[in-house]
Design a protein around this motif. Structure first.
Motif, short mmCIF file in Angstrom:
data_model
loop_
_atom_site.label_atom_id
_atom_site.label_comp_id
_atom_site.label_asym_id
_atom_site.label_seq_id
_atom_site.Cartn_x
_atom_site.Cartn_y
_atom_site.Cartn_z
N SER C 255 0.86 -1.19 0.00
CA SER C 255 0.00 0.00 0.00
C SER C 255 0.89 1.23 0.00
O SER C 255 2.09 1.14 0.30
CB SER C 255 -0.86 0.01 1.27
OG SER C 255 -0.01 0.27 2.39
N GLY D 159 -2.33 -4.91 -6.02
CA GLY D 159 -2.07 -5.21 -4.62
C GLY D 159 -1.74 -6.68 -4.48
O GLY D 159 -0.96 -7.23 -5.28
N VAL D 196 -9.61 0.76 -1.01
CA VAL D 196 -8.36 1.54 -1.06
C VAL D 196 -8.68 3.02 -1.28
O VAL D 196 -8.18 3.90 -0.57
CB VAL D 196 -7.45 1.03 -2.19
CG1 VAL D 196 -6.33 2.02 -2.49
CG2 VAL D 196 -6.88 -0.34 -1.83
N SER D 201 -6.00 5.57 0.46
CA SER D 201 -4.72 4.89 0.30
C SER D 201 -4.45 4.65 -1.20
O SER D 201 -5.08 5.28 -2.07
CB SER D 201 -4.74 3.55 1.04
OG SER D 201 -3.48 2.92 0.92
N THR D 203 -2.39 1.51 -4.12
CA THR D 203 -1.84 0.17 -4.22
C THR D 203 -1.01 0.03 -5.50
O THR D 203 -1.21 0.79 -6.46
CB THR D 203 -2.98 -0.87 -4.22
OG1 THR D 203 -2.39 -2.18 -4.28
CG2 THR D 203 -3.90 -0.70 -5.42
#
Lengths: 357, 357, 357, 357
Positions: C255, D159, D196, D201, D203
């Protein structure tokens, strides 16, 4: 390898055709932190701009340059500088009749021989219009070198009429439409060119360039010689057929004693008592003024019909109408200055990498 | 970017100093399948080799070339061709006295100004000895172009004595120690050079080059112009100060009508009825013979003392003893041919990539 | 453009085939004034030399390097440095049987497909022997960077057996024949490789490289990225199939929070609290250690017969006899170090030209 | 040498910053006579364009490309092709707060370390926006290669979630916002990326590329290896940290027997019965599909504050607001395809010059 770029660390790539929407170039390698706006470039383009006297093509365009990238808040950032100039006056009709017939002395025929097709409008890529981008790049190159380096040029011969070096006065260069340093020659050239123009003929010319304040040590001794790269840059200008450095061809007739440039120390640095070398020894700058001359052939576009052929190989006699410079050598002066400035800027940056100093 | 290479697809990198163990070069880009052995290269080196007449330096070496890589069973493989020539005659003592004092007209001073140190033995890297490798590379370039392309050169002026073009006879070039195409000029040059040599002086010269059978379409229109790259290649030869293509500087005095090269079809291809362009229009070959001329300055090594300085900046008068060519222009003929051959070979290979044909 | 050179301002051109008289290279662009003799280069060649353990090819040669140009009195002069290594042990007979049949996994077939012919002796140009010249060039590159920059490498995986990073000890690298930083892994690799060797098989490996003390700011943001050029340099080593920088492929699963390298000032300069970036952000060095890893495929020369074809297109099964490394990854360690050193030296010199600083 | 160009005979130079008036590029070396209009380029730009799903940045612009030079009546002329894309959506305010503070994981800090200043608006030159020009160049490269060569890419991991190769279906790639070839993985990625994105966030991801129909023989054996130049081209894409060809890192764990690609003749040409080599042996294409994979790190712009410093060296925690891609890997697919296409086009043109065929 690129066929439309020159320079290595100060690298200029140009694009565009005479009658496309615009022409432009990308300067890669300009160091960061230099003050640069359009106002620093435009004056040099204005010196080259056509239509400023009856002795150059009557094509009328502002040649206004735009900086599209590479600067922020008036300073260069080290990223590529994209320059663009709009084409505003494109009288294709003037040229329509030459799409299928080769103009003697022009690149029409060799373009077709190489590429099998071409953009015939105004000579397309081979038009001297491309040199506007070189002039813009030269203005940036002057920034790279800084104010201590002065690059200037002058026209020293038109047709059979050469100036008298004894009367050389740099202040005169800006005072006449010929970049002529010899005031007494101006009227001679005026009447000569008027007659050339009226007869629909054209004439060649010789340009002299000088760079003062160039640091010693720029260049390289074998294949990236400063004089070799300068020769390439000048010979690469449209219609140029000859280049010489310092004494040039005249050196062939000299003896070693006559050609030698004596050295003595002056103000703590080496000073040469003559400059037959034109400021370059062994491909490396000596610190003396760099002197180069180049010859431009007569404009190929003339009203007199000359034997030629069509794309289909039929015999035809071609006379070129339309606007043109009776002496392209005049506008070659700022172009020559620009090429010299770019070569010097490139070598200034390369010198650091070569020597670690 | 390299400072000791030239060419792009046919790329030559040279190395070596006058008095090191050997000199050599690497040719990268020679196509595979070409017949090549030392015997194909040596004859060209022999034409350049010193000590063949009283008019060139008395340095005596065989200049025997070895191929160290890039061929297998007498054929090129497409891998780099490494060429090496031993230095067998190195009279450093002749040069020991110039380590600390700059010979006027030599690169001694600019080397020190650029690099801060140099190999003074025989001029080190700046010695004309490096041109032997260019001549070897030129022999390989001739193989790349094939037999239909003929590259040759001649000396046309020594000091003030120019040949008469009317008497030009290529067959004469191999019959005298000057590569002179004018039999009547040979005795004139002999007596002139004898006097120059006896007085410990030197003289300049002019070389003319011609390439026949060059296909049309080689080159590029803007910055990789065939004439621009040829100008760079010739100006990069030691002591060269000027280059011209076709009519050259004389074009400045011509009118458009005089300079035009009329075209007509002949045997299905375009034939020009004159060649002021020197076989190149718009940076691209026309298919006509390519004509170039270049001027070589007088050898800087003369017995007459000239004002100079030492590395420490003391005033000193320098006369250069030791072996030298009174006229380096003579041995520049095969070197000029080699550079022209290399430029053509490079553009022949590039042409395919440029056009997809 | 060159197909046998790499680097720009620190430019290396190599030449030579496995079974020719010698191999070598030319380094163009090494700054002047650096102390350099064969003794500075030989130790690095010795680390790569074959025949030092039963785990590498038994070909026996001293790989003694000679400097043929570019130095004077033990200092570099700024002129090209020519390096040569004799080929002393050439058992062509070992390879004679593969001239007409393609070894699976070797370049035999692609050479013929490209060039139409090749030097089959020992793999000719495609032999890993060429990497000796890279190692020599790397030694010169270390001189250019100076002592504050330390470039080192280690083998971190052989076949399925990877070291434990927790046990990493640089001091161990010189203590075993594998350049292994994990003492506990050495016996595992020994027994594994003995079995591989006895069965006439081979195995792949992974190498890790690190450069400390690299100044921040080297590289360029778009196409001359330090990581892009490093990837090219490492992927260009024989048998390499993968390259990663910093976190590499593992970064795909992270991440943004996990991947971020926090910054704080330390001793007046920016310090990163982790190094997922591997010392490079936006193609430019951060000042942190540069970390790269690359994978080497198993040696293609194995005793097990594999389906193949002859030059004439006949089906044939090929087993490769003769001397070979069961794991070419071992000797790839000093080669990888050398390539990293050369890329850094090139960018160090380029940085000055890019920034004018 | 250029820091903003790639390729040699098919040479692309790009310019422009994220928030300048426009971005663009110049393609030098495109052969003449190829059909090319904006309509041939735009579809590829549309595939890369942001704002097409909730999984990419919401920046909204048409990314409409204009051809400013190099074509005439719909055909390329062999002169430089100038491409320009206007920047229409420039929310500088989103970025104003990062002019003086370094975003962790961004090039902000290294730009300042190298150049001493930068254009902070939208990341300036380092913005992924520059990749639009690469995609446009790739469309031209596809024209150069012709229809028999097919270049395509797919996203294979986001990810921790990798696709199942067994379910690979190229037809699926165009059916979902991820360029995902595995229909069953699409919903997994959707829910993962939603989470995400909501958490502010980001990835990483892995992209796989394939080129079918590539002729055998492209590349070079030592330093211009097809795989080495492909590694450089892919590692040079923003945020890429790893590249592999064929078996890649997995090859390290294989034995020679497992890694070997057996050969047999099929339809008169060599066919390999597996492709661990990824279509490249010894740096030269085999004629098999070329397979490459590369990893993209997580977007550095995240809402979580990370330790950083200001330009003045003060400690500060930085969270990046503003629009961004939670997974830049998605839009890296068309960029990767474009870089592969450009590398192949360059080598296709180079091959002719290398081999004379």
């Amino acid at each position: 390898m690129s066929h439309n770029s020159f320079g290595h660390l100060f690298r200029v790539t140009t694009w565009g055709e005479s009658h496309g929407p615009s022409i432009g170039g990308v300067i890669d390698g300009c160091p960061p932190g230099l003050a640069l706006t359009e106002a620093d470039i435009q004056p040099f383009l204005d010196r080259r701009r056509p239509g400023q006297s009856r002795f150059t093509t009557q094509r009328q365009e502002p040649d206004a340059v735009r900086i599209l990238s590479g600067t922020y808040e008036g300073l260069t950032t080290g990223t590529p500088i994209s320059l663009m100039i709009e084409n505003t006056d494109q009288r294709s009709r003037d040229y329509g009749n030459i799409a299928d017939r080769y103009r003697p002395g022009h690149a029409d025929v060799t373009y077709d021989l190489k590429y099998g097709l071409r953009d015939p409008r105004g000579g397309g890529r081979s038009s001297a219009r491309e040199t506007a981008v070189r002039v813009a790049a030269g203005a940036v190159a002057r920034r790279v070198m800084g104010p201590q380096v002065r690059v200037r040029g002058a026209l020293v011969q038109i047709g059979p009429h050469a100036i008298d070096p004894v009367r050389w006065d740099w202040d005169q260069v800006g005072q006449n439409p010929f970049f002529c340093p010899d005031a007494d020659m101006v009227p001679v050239w005026e009447s000569y060119l008027d007659q050339v123009r009226k007869s629909g003929s054209s004439t060649g010319a010789i340009i002299s360039l000088e760079a003062d304040g160039v640091p010693a040590g720029l260049g390289a001794p074998i294949y990236a010689k400063l004089d070799a790269e300068l020769a390439s840059a000048l010979m690469g200008i449209n219609a140029v057929k000859a280049v010489e450095i310092g004494a040039g061809f005249a050196a062939a007739a000299l003896s070693g004693e006559e050609n030698a440039d004596p050295m003595r120390m002056q103000d703590g640095r080496i000073a040469f008592q003559s400059n037959h070398a034109g400021g370059i020894l062994g491909g490396i700058s000596t610190g003396q003024p760099i002197i180069a001359r180049f010859a431009v052939k007569p404009t190929s576009s003339i009203l007199t019909a000359v034997a030629s052929v069509t794309r289909d190989g039929e015999a035809v006699d071609v006379a070129t109408k339309g606007r043109h410079d009776p002496c392209v050598g005049i506008r070659a002066v700022p172009v020559g200055e620009a090429m010299l400035a770019c070569v010097l800027a490139d070598h200034l940056l390369r010198h650091r990498g070569q020597t670690g100093r």
